[in-house]
Enzyme design. Structure first.
Site, mmCIF file in Angstrom:
data_model
loop_
_atom_site.group_PDB
_atom_site.id
_atom_site.type_symbol
_atom_site.label_atom_id
_atom_site.label_comp_id
_atom_site.label_asym_id
_atom_site.label_seq_id
_atom_site.Cartn_x
_atom_site.Cartn_y
_atom_site.Cartn_z
ATOM 1 N N HIS A 45 -0.591 13.628 11.003
ATOM 2 C CA HIS A 45 -1.173 12.323 11.298
ATOM 3 C C HIS A 45 -0.782 11.293 10.241
ATOM 4 O O HIS A 45 -0.443 11.638 9.105
ATOM 5 C CB HIS A 45 -2.690 12.434 11.386
ATOM 6 C CG HIS A 45 -3.154 13.130 12.626
ATOM 7 N ND1 HIS A 45 -4.478 13.259 12.943
ATOM 8 C CD2 HIS A 45 -2.465 13.730 13.638
ATOM 9 C CE1 HIS A 45 -4.595 13.902 14.095
ATOM 10 N NE2 HIS A 45 -3.387 14.211 14.532
ATOM 11 N N GLU A 91 -2.513 9.148 8.512
ATOM 12 C CA GLU A 91 -3.338 9.112 7.310
ATOM 13 C C GLU A 91 -2.915 10.214 6.332
ATOM 14 O O GLU A 91 -2.772 9.978 5.128
ATOM 15 C CB GLU A 91 -4.823 9.310 7.657
ATOM 16 C CG GLU A 91 -5.368 8.299 8.632
ATOM 17 C CD GLU A 91 -5.282 8.739 10.089
ATOM 18 O OE1 GLU A 91 -6.169 8.357 10.858
ATOM 19 O OE2 GLU A 91 -4.325 9.446 10.469
ATOM 20 N N CYS A 103 -9.313 11.151 12.623
ATOM 21 C CA CYS A 103 -9.923 12.381 13.127
ATOM 22 C C CYS A 103 -10.681 13.066 11.978
ATOM 23 O O CYS A 103 -10.578 12.650 10.824
ATOM 24 C CB CYS A 103 -8.845 13.312 13.688
ATOM 25 S SG CYS A 103 -7.783 14.057 12.418
ATOM 26 N N CYS A 134 -8.308 14.334 9.116
ATOM 27 C CA CYS A 134 -7.854 13.257 8.228
ATOM 28 C C CYS A 134 -9.013 12.705 7.405
ATOM 29 O O CYS A 134 -8.815 12.322 6.244
ATOM 30 C CB CYS A 134 -7.175 12.151 9.030
ATOM 31 S SG CYS A 134 -5.558 12.661 9.673
#
Length: 182
Positions: free
Chosen positions: A86, A88, A114, A117
């Site tokens: 992801h 992040e 999420c 993260c």
């Protein structure tokens, strides 16, 4: 020395706010994602408005993304979800400085983080999340992410809609940024 105010002139007033600028960097970073469905970017910024790192969602380093399953449906090993990094997480992992420098920073992201993260954001010491969309609001992962943030002192806020701007960026010489008025 005292300046005569008549020589100062007038600065332009349609410049980008810090939020607009950093979210723009996150959105521009998302453009590097090869995901055919969801492109997410992230930009980590210090307390004094210095860009520390950027990231976008994609394959792990050294993984040939032509051999990457970009599908959304199928068995878990046939979809992107078990493989993708992801935005992040990539922004945190891309940072080459001392991890202590991330403490107190903020992260700008297209999509609310999420739960996985969220844990990395907390562990990195990032203190604020600024996001554009909360597309998965109310899902288990979203509720857990918010619960983690709330209990670990990480604030989060949706970027105000009044800040929405359409901007056209040209990569041609002598042509800069154009703000599109609606």
């Amino acid at each position: 020395m005292k300046l005569d105010k008549s020589i100062l002139g007038k600065k332009r007033d349609n410049y980008l706010s810090w939020d607009e600028f950093f979210m723009g960097i996150a959105k521009l970073s998302a453009g590097r994602s090869k995901d055919p469905n969801t492109q997410v970017g992230a930009c980590i910024v210090s307390e004094d408005n210095r860009i520390l790192s950027i990231g976008y969602n994609g394959a792990p380093n050294n993984f040939d993304d032509d051999k990457f399953p970009w599908n959304r449906e199928g068995s878990p090993i046939e979809t992107k979800y078990m493989y993708v990094c992801h935005a992040e997480a990539n922004a945190i992992n891309n940072y080459l400085g001392s991890r202590k420098d991330l403490r107190g920073s903020r992260i700008y992201v297209d999509l609310f983080p999420c739960n996985e993260c969220a844990k990395q954001i907390i562990q990195a010491g990032i203190k604020e999340v600024v996001y554009l969309s909360d597309k998965y609001n109310g899902t288990d992962g979203n509720l857990v992410a918010k619960h983690l943030f709330d209990n670990c002192g990480v604030t989060y806020r949706k970027m105000e809609e009044k800040n929405e701007k359409d901007i056209r960026l040209s990569l041609k010489p002598d042509i800069g940024i154009e703000y599109i008025e609606e």
